[in-house]
Design an enzyme around this catalytic site. Structure first.
Site, PDB file in Angstrom:
ATOM      1  N   VAL A   1      46.840  26.680  68.673  1.00 10.92           N
ATOM      2  CA  VAL A   1      47.718  25.672  69.291  1.00 10.92           C
ATOM      3  C   VAL A   1      47.457  24.318  68.623  1.00 10.92           C
ATOM      4  O   VAL A   1      48.386  23.586  68.271  1.00 10.92           O
ATOM      5  CB  VAL A   1      47.483  25.575  70.809  1.00 10.92           C
ATOM      6  CG1 VAL A   1      48.393  24.517  71.421  1.00 10.92           C
ATOM      7  CG2 VAL A   1      47.744  26.908  71.475  1.00 10.92           C
TER       8      VAL A   1
ATOM      9  N   PRO B   1      34.030  23.139  69.924  1.00  5.46           N
ATOM     10  CA  PRO B   1      32.849  23.574  69.156  1.00  5.46           C
ATOM     11  C   PRO B   1      33.231  24.206  67.823  1.00  5.46           C
ATOM     12  O   PRO B   1      32.480  24.137  66.866  1.00  5.46           O
ATOM     13  CB  PRO B   1      32.190  24.617  70.063  1.00  5.46           C
ATOM     14  CG  PRO B   1      32.940  24.627  71.343  1.00  5.46           C
ATOM     15  CD  PRO B   1      34.205  23.877  71.182  1.00  5.46           C
TER      16      PRO B   1
ATOM     17  N   PRO C   1      55.477  19.685  47.730  1.00  4.64           N
ATOM     18  CA  PRO C   1      54.203  18.981  47.626  1.00  4.64           C
ATOM     19  C   PRO C   1      53.575  18.552  48.943  1.00  4.64           C
ATOM     20  O   PRO C   1      52.444  18.069  48.945  1.00  4.64           O
ATOM     21  CB  PRO C   1      54.562  17.752  46.784  1.00  4.64           C
ATOM     22  CG  PRO C   1      56.014  17.552  46.991  1.00  4.64           C
ATOM     23  CD  PRO C   1      56.609  18.904  47.201  1.00  4.64           C
TER      24      PRO C   1
ATOM     25  N   ASP D   1      49.014  28.342  53.311  1.00  8.04           N
ATOM     26  CA  ASP D   1      47.924  27.670  52.598  1.00  8.04           C
ATOM     27  C   ASP D   1      47.718  26.272  53.145  1.00  8.04           C
ATOM     28  O   ASP D   1      48.619  25.682  53.726  1.00  8.04           O
ATOM     29  CB  ASP D   1      48.285  27.534  51.105  1.00  8.04           C
ATOM     30  CG  ASP D   1      47.934  28.773  50.328  1.00  8.04           C
ATOM     31  OD1 ASP D   1      47.273  29.662  50.881  1.00  8.04           O
ATOM     32  OD2 ASP D   1      48.345  28.847  49.151  1.00  8.04           O
TER      33      ASP D   1
ATOM     34  N   LYS E   1      42.810  27.383  51.636  1.00  9.31           N
ATOM     35  CA  LYS E   1      41.899  27.371  50.482  1.00  9.31           C
ATOM     36  C   LYS E   1      41.549  25.915  50.251  1.00  9.31           C
ATOM     37  O   LYS E   1      42.083  25.275  49.362  1.00  9.31           O
ATOM     38  CB  LYS E   1      42.600  27.937  49.257  1.00  9.31           C
ATOM     39  CG  LYS E   1      42.936  29.386  49.350  1.00  9.31           C
ATOM     40  CD  LYS E   1      43.541  29.794  48.026  1.00  9.31           C
ATOM     41  CE  LYS E   1      44.412  31.013  48.178  1.00  9.31           C
ATOM     42  NZ  LYS E   1      45.380  31.121  47.111  1.00  9.31           N
TER      43      LYS E   1
ATOM     44  N   ASP F   1      54.898  24.871  43.899  1.00 11.67           N
ATOM     45  CA  ASP F   1      55.557  26.076  43.407  1.00 11.67           C
ATOM     46  C   ASP F   1      54.515  27.196  43.347  1.00 11.67           C
ATOM     47  O   ASP F   1      53.393  26.978  42.884  1.00 11.67           O
ATOM     48  CB  ASP F   1      56.137  25.827  42.004  1.00 11.67           C
ATOM     49  CG  ASP F   1      56.889  27.045  41.512  1.00 11.67           C
ATOM     50  OD1 ASP F   1      58.106  27.125  41.759  1.00 11.67           O
ATOM     51  OD2 ASP F   1      56.248  27.942  40.916  1.00 11.67           O
TER      52      ASP F   1
ATOM     53  N   MET G   1      43.854  19.544  40.249  1.00 12.72           N
ATOM     54  CA  MET G   1      42.511  19.961  40.699  1.00 12.72           C
ATOM     55  C   MET G   1      41.432  19.268  39.860  1.00 12.72           C
ATOM     56  O   MET G   1      40.401  19.863  39.546  1.00 12.72           O
ATOM     57  CB  MET G   1      42.350  21.493  40.585  1.00 12.72           C
ATOM     58  CG  MET G   1      43.304  22.266  41.456  1.00 12.72           C
ATOM     59  SD  MET G   1      43.251  24.046  41.128  1.00 12.72           S
ATOM     60  CE  MET G   1      44.369  24.193  39.751  1.00 12.72           C
TER      61      MET G   1
HETATM   62  C1  LIG Z   1      45.739  25.018  43.687  1.00 18.06           C
HETATM   63  S1  LIG Z   1      46.760  23.764  43.050  1.00 18.06           S
HETATM   64  C2  LIG Z   1      48.297  24.238  43.702  1.00 18.06           C
HETATM   65  C3  LIG Z   1      49.477  23.580  43.032  1.00 18.06           C
HETATM   66  C4  LIG Z   1      50.797  23.945  43.648  1.00 18.06           C
HETATM   67  N1  LIG Z   1      51.077  25.352  43.435  1.00 18.06           N
HETATM   68  C5  LIG Z   1      51.932  23.108  43.103  1.00 18.06           C
HETATM   69  O1  LIG Z   1      52.804  23.616  42.386  1.00 18.06           O
HETATM   70  O2  LIG Z   1      51.980  21.921  43.440  1.00 18.06           O
HETATM   71  C6  LIG Z   1      46.256  22.400  44.029  1.00 18.06           C
HETATM   72  C7  LIG Z   1      46.372  21.086  43.308  1.00 18.06           C
HETATM   73  O3  LIG Z   1      47.711  20.626  43.343  1.00 18.06           O
HETATM   74  C8  LIG Z   1      47.719  19.230  43.411  1.00 18.06           C
HETATM   75  N2  LIG Z   1      48.417  18.825  44.658  1.00 18.06           N
HETATM   76  C9  LIG Z   1      49.056  19.632  45.512  1.00 18.06           C
HETATM   77  N3  LIG Z   1      49.649  18.925  46.490  1.00 18.06           N
HETATM   78  C10 LIG Z   1      49.372  17.629  46.253  1.00 18.06           C
HETATM   79  C11 LIG Z   1      49.696  16.409  46.890  1.00 18.06           C
HETATM   80  N4  LIG Z   1      50.459  16.360  47.993  1.00 18.06           N
HETATM   81  N5  LIG Z   1      49.240  15.263  46.350  1.00 18.06           N
HETATM   82  C12 LIG Z   1      48.480  15.267  45.237  1.00 18.06           C
HETATM   83  N6  LIG Z   1      48.153  16.394  44.592  1.00 18.06           N
HETATM   84  C13 LIG Z   1      48.594  17.556  45.078  1.00 18.06           C
HETATM   85  C14 LIG Z   1      46.277  18.754  43.380  1.00 18.06           C
HETATM   86  O4  LIG Z   1      45.929  18.527  42.029  1.00 18.06           O
HETATM   87  C15 LIG Z   1      45.591  19.970  43.934  1.00 18.06           C
HETATM   88  O5  LIG Z   1      44.229  19.984  43.548  1.00 18.06           O
END
Ligand SMILES: C[S@@+](CC[C@H](N)C(=O)[O-])C[C@H]1O[C@@H](n2cnc3c(N)ncnc32)[C@H](O)[C@@H]1O
Length: 408
Positions: A25, A45, A176, A199, A221, A254, A336
């Site tokens: 929730v 907790p 994003p 995710d 993750k 994506d 990342m």
């Molecule tokens: C595991 S990758 C996944 C990327 C995702 N599949 C995409 O196309 O945006 C995760 C990375 O995407 C970037 N990222 C995803 N969302 C973000 C956001 N709202 N602002 C800044 N970086 C973002 C960062 O570099 C983060 O470490």
């Protein structure tokens, strides 16, 4: 009473809201409360990875303990969401004495407030209450949302389950982070899901629009933190789909851009589960864009490379030729990359990329908490550390990162 409720819009910005209980929730309700600017304090907790991730990100304050009398002091609004009816009753009793409106998740009619089924579309926020029939509220809300998305007028009573049953798994790119940046198709499929496997970086606010009977599986993750293994995720998708459920795998950005989406497609294909792929807006390009950084620009950058910073330069597992990247003149989009930014900057400088190369670091792009740091290749590691930049962030290296700055 025919109409026991009075529907109102609460101004929660900057106001203390106490949520007791950190389960599903909480996972559903928190994103909207945070978006409304509430000062949310969670008392529990334990909690799920995505809720603890919100605490790690500073979006909420988490008191990792059981509820105690007095926790509602100075609160404007409270939510009793534990799975223990006695605790929920105690929270509601304190709320009653303190004249704080309180939602009780397990027994709606015992609280002094109820959460409407709410929908959001293009700046419009609406809520539906039905005097104790949450499935009906959710169905009407879904119909209105569908009609808004389709541009038609809703009759408000069409049951969402009349939709033709959809097979298998839909791998949906959620964009994003801003819930408005999912595709129309992604949103439509999400509204028909029986199970949503989500995710951490997927647009979490959309979970609040799901009907109560939709099962949410948290595949959070969190970077460098708790991780549900890919095998478990694959198995979950396959098992749920084979049980006849329509499963939406909601991912950030994506699915195929550093999203492990194709691994899930392969696993489903091997198990004979059909997959619908719905591309998403990748943060690699959208996050720089919302910070006024175009990844290409005529006469400035004729190439753009999207690079994973998951492993350091020189790491045996690295598939990236950093010396080649250092000789590029165009744009490097580093994903990342926050954790190892000093190592990446050093590798590029040693490979010959000029020290003055502009760099933009965009943290929490498209979100309320978005921050943009502008620097140079030589200084960015120190500047990012000084500013306390944290994942998720997209790092743009190249002359395009200096364009908006010049025009400001
Ligand atoms: C595991 S990758 C996944 C990327 C995702 N599949 C995409 O196309 O945006 C995760 C990375 O995407 C970037 N990222 C995803 N969302 C973000 C956001 N709202 N602002 C800044 N970086 C973002 C960062 O570099 C983060 O470490």
């Amino acid at each position: 009473m025919d109409d026991p409720h009075y529907l109102s819009g609460l101004q929660l910005a900057g106001r203390r809201v106490v949520m007791v209980g950190g389960g599903t929730v909480a996972q559903r309700r928190l994103p909207r409360l945070v978006r409304a600017g509430a000062r949310v304090e969670l008392v529990s907790p334990h909690t799920s990875p995505s809720v603890s991730g919100m605490a790690d990100a500073g979006e909420i304050v988490w008191h990792q303990r059981r509820y105690a009398e007095g926790d509602l002091a100075d609160a404007w609004y409270a939510l009793a969401c534990t799975d223990d009816p006695e605790v929920n009753a105690a929270v509601c009793a304190e709320a009653e004495r303190s004249r704080v409106f309180c939602v009780r998740a397990d027994e709606g009619e015992s609280g002094s407030a109820v959460t409407p089924a709410s929908g959001r579309h293009g700046g419009l926020l609406f809520g539906v209450l039905s005097g104790g029939e949450p499935l009906r509220s959710a169905a009407v809300r879904d119909s209105v949302l569908d009609a808004l998305h389709a541009g038609t007028v809703a009759d408000g009573r069409a049951p969402r389950r009349e939709e033709a049953e959809l097979p298998g798994v839909a791998l949906v790119g959620g964009g994003p982070g801003d819930p408005d940046l999912i595709t129309v198709r992604g949103r439509r499929l999400l509204s028909r899901a029986d199970v949503v496997v989500v995710d951490r970086l997927a647009p979490r606010e959309l979970l609040d629009e799901l009907a109560p009977e939709v099962e949410i599986v948290d595949a959070a993750k969190i970077p460098y933190g708790r991780a549900a293994s890919q095998d478990v995720i694959n198995r979950t998708l396959i098992e749920k789909a084979k049980a006849g459920k329509f499963v939406v795998r909601l991912k950030g950005g994506d699915p195929y851009v550093f999203g492990r989406g194709f691994e899930e497609v392969l696993a489903c294909a091997e198990a004979g589960v059909p997959v619908t792929m719905v591309p998403g807006i990748t943060s690699a390009f959208a996050v720089p864009a919302v910070a006024d950084v175009p990844v290409t620009h005529r006469g400035v950058a004729h190439e753009v490379v999207v690079v994973s910073g998951h492993v350091a330069p020189g790491d045996d597992r690295s598939l990236v030729d950093w010396s080649l990247l250092a000789r590029m003149r165009g744009t490097i989009v580093l994903m990342m990359g926050v954790e190892r930014l000093p190592q990446f900057a050093k590798a590029l400088l040693e490979g010959g990329r000029p020290a003055e190369t502009p760099v933009a670091v965009v943290e929490d792009g498209t979100m309320r908490t978005q921050r943009v740091l502008r620097s140079t290749l030589a200084k960015v590691a120190d500047d990012a550390a000084a500013a306390g930049v944290r994942p998720p962030a997209v790092i743009v290296i190249g002359p395009v990162a200096g364009l908006a700055h010049e025009s400001e």
